[in-house]
Design an enzyme around this catalytic site. Structure first.
Site, PDB file in Angstrom:
ATOM      1  N   GLY A   1      17.605  15.154  -3.063  1.00  0.00           N
ATOM      2  CA  GLY A   1      17.555  16.479  -2.437  1.00  0.00           C
ATOM      3  C   GLY A   1      16.890  17.575  -3.230  1.00  0.00           C
ATOM      4  O   GLY A   1      16.825  18.712  -2.770  1.00  0.00           O
TER       5      GLY A   1
ATOM      6  N   PRO B   1      16.352  10.769  -6.218  1.00  0.00           N
ATOM      7  CA  PRO B   1      15.256  11.647  -5.808  1.00  0.00           C
ATOM      8  C   PRO B   1      14.180  10.873  -5.037  1.00  0.00           C
ATOM      9  O   PRO B   1      13.798   9.775  -5.445  1.00  0.00           O
ATOM     10  CB  PRO B   1      14.683  12.136  -7.142  1.00  0.00           C
ATOM     11  CG  PRO B   1      15.007  11.038  -8.108  1.00  0.00           C
ATOM     12  CD  PRO B   1      16.315  10.454  -7.657  1.00  0.00           C
ATOM     13  N   GLY B   2      13.745  11.411  -3.913  1.00  0.00           N
ATOM     14  CA  GLY B   2      12.625  10.824  -3.183  1.00  0.00           C
ATOM     15  C   GLY B   2      11.467  11.808  -3.249  1.00  0.00           C
ATOM     16  O   GLY B   2      10.472  11.609  -3.948  1.00  0.00           O
ATOM     17  N   ARG B   3      11.657  12.934  -2.558  1.00  0.00           N
ATOM     18  CA  ARG B   3      10.625  13.967  -2.484  1.00  0.00           C
ATOM     19  C   ARG B   3      10.149  14.411  -3.880  1.00  0.00           C
ATOM     20  O   ARG B   3       8.953  14.580  -4.107  1.00  0.00           O
ATOM     21  CB  ARG B   3      11.191  15.171  -1.736  1.00  0.00           C
ATOM     22  CG  ARG B   3      10.180  16.252  -1.449  1.00  0.00           C
ATOM     23  CD  ARG B   3      10.868  17.541  -0.963  1.00  0.00           C
ATOM     24  NE  ARG B   3      11.950  17.334  -0.053  1.00  0.00           N
ATOM     25  CZ  ARG B   3      11.863  17.363   1.275  1.00  0.00           C
ATOM     26  NH1 ARG B   3      10.713  17.637   1.844  1.00  0.00           N
ATOM     27  NH2 ARG B   3      12.930  17.158   2.025  1.00  0.00           N
TER      28      ARG B   3
ATOM     29  N   ARG C   1       6.284  17.646   9.671  1.00  0.00           N
ATOM     30  CA  ARG C   1       7.270  18.508   9.007  1.00  0.00           C
ATOM     31  C   ARG C   1       7.148  19.974   9.402  1.00  0.00           C
ATOM     32  O   ARG C   1       8.139  20.689   9.473  1.00  0.00           O
ATOM     33  CB  ARG C   1       7.200  18.337   7.490  1.00  0.00           C
ATOM     34  CG  ARG C   1       7.484  16.911   7.027  1.00  0.00           C
ATOM     35  CD  ARG C   1       7.747  16.800   5.535  1.00  0.00           C
ATOM     36  NE  ARG C   1       8.969  17.477   5.165  1.00  0.00           N
ATOM     37  CZ  ARG C   1       9.053  18.680   4.666  1.00  0.00           C
ATOM     38  NH1 ARG C   1       7.948  19.373   4.432  1.00  0.00           N
ATOM     39  NH2 ARG C   1      10.209  19.233   4.392  1.00  0.00           N
TER      40      ARG C   1
ATOM     41  N   CYS D   1      -2.030  17.112  21.775  1.00  0.00           N
ATOM     42  CA  CYS D   1      -1.973  17.882  23.009  1.00  0.00           C
ATOM     43  C   CYS D   1      -0.739  18.752  23.085  1.00  0.00           C
ATOM     44  O   CYS D   1       0.059  18.625  24.014  1.00  0.00           O
ATOM     45  CB  CYS D   1      -2.025  16.925  24.189  1.00  0.00           C
ATOM     46  SG  CYS D   1      -3.568  16.044  24.174  1.00  0.00           S
ATOM     47  N   GLU D   2      -0.505  19.574  22.082  1.00  0.00           N
ATOM     48  CA  GLU D   2       0.509  20.612  22.230  1.00  0.00           C
ATOM     49  C   GLU D   2       0.280  21.726  21.229  1.00  0.00           C
ATOM     50  O   GLU D   2      -0.250  21.504  20.144  1.00  0.00           O
ATOM     51  CB  GLU D   2       1.927  20.068  22.160  1.00  0.00           C
ATOM     52  CG  GLU D   2       2.288  19.196  21.015  1.00  0.00           C
ATOM     53  CD  GLU D   2       3.678  18.615  21.264  1.00  0.00           C
ATOM     54  OE1 GLU D   2       4.645  19.376  21.166  1.00  0.00           O
ATOM     55  OE2 GLU D   2       3.769  17.416  21.594  1.00  0.00           O
TER      56      GLU D   2
ATOM     57  N   TYR E   1       7.658  12.113   3.114  1.00  0.00           N
ATOM     58  CA  TYR E   1       8.030  12.332   4.514  1.00  0.00           C
ATOM     59  C   TYR E   1       6.848  12.715   5.406  1.00  0.00           C
ATOM     60  O   TYR E   1       7.043  13.331   6.452  1.00  0.00           O
ATOM     61  CB  TYR E   1       9.149  13.380   4.626  1.00  0.00           C
ATOM     62  CG  TYR E   1      10.373  13.009   3.812  1.00  0.00           C
ATOM     63  CD1 TYR E   1      11.163  11.923   4.180  1.00  0.00           C
ATOM     64  CD2 TYR E   1      10.716  13.713   2.666  1.00  0.00           C
ATOM     65  CE1 TYR E   1      12.270  11.557   3.424  1.00  0.00           C
ATOM     66  CE2 TYR E   1      11.820  13.358   1.904  1.00  0.00           C
ATOM     67  CZ  TYR E   1      12.592  12.278   2.288  1.00  0.00           C
ATOM     68  OH  TYR E   1      13.682  11.917   1.545  1.00  0.00           O
TER      69      TYR E   1
HETATM   70  N1  LLP Z   1      19.751   9.892  -0.854  1.00  0.00           N
HETATM   71  C1  LLP Z   1      20.167   9.932   0.417  1.00  0.00           C
HETATM   72  C2  LLP Z   1      21.450   9.328   0.761  1.00  0.00           C
HETATM   73  C3  LLP Z   1      19.386  10.565   1.392  1.00  0.00           C
HETATM   74  O1  LLP Z   1      19.814  10.614   2.641  1.00  0.00           O
HETATM   75  C4  LLP Z   1      18.141  11.131   1.031  1.00  0.00           C
HETATM   76  C5  LLP Z   1      17.302  11.807   2.011  1.00  0.00           C
HETATM   77  C6  LLP Z   1      17.728  11.046  -0.306  1.00  0.00           C
HETATM   78  C7  LLP Z   1      18.575  10.433  -1.232  1.00  0.00           C
HETATM   79  C8  LLP Z   1      16.427  11.598  -0.780  1.00  0.00           C
HETATM   80  O2  LLP Z   1      16.320  12.965  -0.612  1.00  0.00           O
HETATM   81  P1  LLP Z   1      15.071  13.749  -1.275  1.00  0.00           P
HETATM   82  O3  LLP Z   1      15.232  13.660  -2.783  1.00  0.00           O
HETATM   83  O4  LLP Z   1      13.833  13.081  -0.836  1.00  0.00           O
HETATM   84  O5  LLP Z   1      15.203  15.114  -0.757  1.00  0.00           O
HETATM   85  N2  LLP Z   1      12.600  14.108   6.568  1.00  0.00           N
HETATM   86  C9  LLP Z   1      13.123  15.238   5.835  1.00  0.00           C
HETATM   87  C10 LLP Z   1      13.988  14.827   4.688  1.00  0.00           C
HETATM   88  C11 LLP Z   1      15.141  13.941   5.099  1.00  0.00           C
HETATM   89  C12 LLP Z   1      15.914  13.468   3.933  1.00  0.00           C
HETATM   90  C13 LLP Z   1      16.838  12.380   4.323  1.00  0.00           C
HETATM   91  N3  LLP Z   1      17.612  11.858   3.246  1.00  0.00           N
HETATM   92  C14 LLP Z   1      11.949  16.096   5.350  1.00  0.00           C
HETATM   93  O6  LLP Z   1      10.819  15.789   5.649  1.00  0.00           O
HETATM   94  O7  LLP Z   1      12.175  17.119   4.730  1.00  0.00           O
END
Ligand code: LLP
Length: 463
Positions: A278, A321-323, A360, A391-392, A421
């Site tokens: 997050g 961490p993903g993002r 997004r 088309c929007e 994402y």
């Molecule tokens: N762990 C869990 C259990 C999660 O559900 C998520 C993200 C992460 C880790 C990774 O979160 P990050 O570090 O990437 O923020 N599609 C949305 C974000 C959805 C996130 C869902 N869960 C966007 O484009 O902002």
């Protein structure tokens, strides 16, 4: 670019929908290193380069739209996270942000673990050789088939999300003659300051089991009695694109409190806590993300302090961490198709992609920046909205930004910070072909996810 309360005399058109005035940067040709991946720069002719390759050459070879991913930056970010947390903690990359075989290999080589949340992500991880014990399996409604595959593969942990799932996983593990390591995902009741759709720790949403009302304590009670489960810890994920560490601190405190209650009731000290992902990244120059070492320190300090106060040994911490790892490492390159000035409003710049490669903006009102990438320009800044070819009218890539007023069809523009994402949420809306992901490193570019073709679309259409 800076967003401020109205200074004297902004043009009406420059007052943004949120009531702020967006001033153009002093020099539109300058690439703010906050939002661009590490090896991005301009060459002597003014063209943007990544990993030593210019965008014009990349566009010629791979076409547009395309995502260009800076592999050196991705690897550096993996290392920054694992160095910050050190050998006493675990970093799980959240595959939902962007996953491919190459990414799995990089993670494996850089010593990270991987969090997956579907059978498809699990299959990709295993196919690319991620050791199963380094995989965590998430999801609020994993199917029986997915659970069976995960348990049979020997994933390191399954994160349980409901009372039904506690029983379901226990039953499946027992049937396979296994004892599955699990964590319980709890909802700590924190309102994270982010978009409603990506906040996950308040009570009125679908994830986890609430600490409130003793629900989580009851889940622990049940998990501890089931032979198929080895309960190793508690998990909390409060949301996504969060800058303020306060929510994580409250979450850590409440999770440790639960560990103390579990110790008092069962005489068991659970050895792990996972504080989720997050952490926010910079999409525009206005954003100020925390560095991994600050995050590690602040989470480590709070957990240690709370555990000391409760007389608990400090558990092993993990994060997901993903993002924050993949987000800043890629940009999307588009070719400008049309430039349409709307008198007194703004100029609409249409590109060859749109909401199919970046949903997004439409979905979360996300803000992005943009730069003219194929050349520099000294023309006056013009206020633009970068839109796609769908088309929007909500098909917006960058809502408010400045580009040089001599922008013309055929120019290449790049939108930074699209690593997370964007490809993973890309769609075939209007039968768009999803763009490729091209990894660039040390003067070499390599397709890691190829561009879709019309044959790909037609292959699924079996009517
Ligand atoms: N762990 C869990 C259990 C999660 O559900 C998520 C993200 C992460 C880790 C990774 O979160 P990050 O570090 O990437 O923020 N599609 C949305 C974000 C959805 C996130 C869902 N869960 C966007 O484009 O902002």
């Amino acid at each position: 670019m800076s967003r401020s309360a109205h200074p004297a005399g902004p043009r009406h058109a420059d007052v943004m929908s949120d009531g702020h005035y967006l001033a153009p940067a002093d020099d539109l040709n300058v690439l703010d290193e906050k939002v661009w991946s590490r090896t991005v720069t301009r060459d002597e002719h003014g063209a943007v380069t990544v990993g030593g390759l210019t965008v014009s050459r990349l566009a010629e070879e791979f076409g547009t739209p395309a995502y260009f991913l800076d592999e050196a930056d991705f690897r550096a970010r993996c290392r920054a996270w694992s160095d910050a947390f050190g050998p006493g903690a675990d970093v799980f990359y959240a595959g939902k942000a962007f996953l491919s075989r190459a990414v799995v290999r990089w993670l494996r080589e850089e010593g990270l673990n991987l969090d997956v949340c579907s059978g498809g992500e699990l299959a990709t991880a295993l196919d690319a050789g991620m050791p199963a014990e380094r995989i965590a399996f998430h999801g609020n409604n994993k199917t029986v088939e997915e659970i069976e595959r995960a348990v049979a593969a020997g994933v390191g942990r399954i994160v349980l999300d409901s009372f039904q799932e506690i029983v379901r996983v226990a039953h499946i593990a027992q049937g396979l003659g296994k004892r599955q390591r699990v964590q319980i995902r709890v909802t700590v009741g924190v309102e994270a300051h982010t978009h409603e759709f990506i906040a996950t720790a308040h009570e009125d949403q679908k994830f986890g089991i609430a600490l409130a009302g003793g629900q989580a304590a009851e889940a622990v009670r049940r998990a501890l009695t089931l032979d198929g489960l080895e309960l190793v810890g508690i998990h909390s994920h409060i949301g996504s694109q969060i800058f303020d560490m306060a929510g994580f601190e409250v979450s850590a405190r409440r999770v440790v409190q639960l560990l103390a209650e579990v110790r008092d009731e069962h005489g068991v000290e659970l050895p792990e806590i996972d504080l989720g992902g997050g952490l926010g990244i910079a999409y525009t120059s206005e954003d100020d993300p925390r560095e991994p070492h600050e995050i590690a320190k602040s989470l480590g300090d709070i957990v240690t302090r709370e555990c000391e106060a409760a007389g608990l040994a400090t558990p092993r911490i993990s994060v997901e961490p993903g993002r924050a790892i993949v987000g800043p490492t890629a940009f999307t390159l588009y070719e400008v198709g049309t430039v349409k000035p709307l008198e007194g409003l703004r100029t609409y710049v249409s590109v060859d992609g749109g909401m199919s490669d970046n949903i997004r903006t439409a979905l979360y009102d996300a803000e992005y920046s943009v730069a003219l990438a194929s050349r520099t320009s000294d023309a006056e800044p013009m206020l633009v909205r970068v839109v796609g070819k769908h088309c929007e009218s909500g098909d917006i890539v960058v809502k408010d930004a400045y580009l040089p007023s001599d922008l013309a069809p055929g120019d290449l523009i790049a939108v930074p910070a699209t690593g997370a994402y964007c490809r993973s949420m890309a769609s075939n809306y209007n039968h768009a072909l999803r763009p490729p992901v091209v990894a660039v490193r040390d003067g070499e570019a390599r397709v890691i996810v190829r561009r879709e073709t019309e044959e790909d679309l037609l292959r699924l259409d079996v009517g």
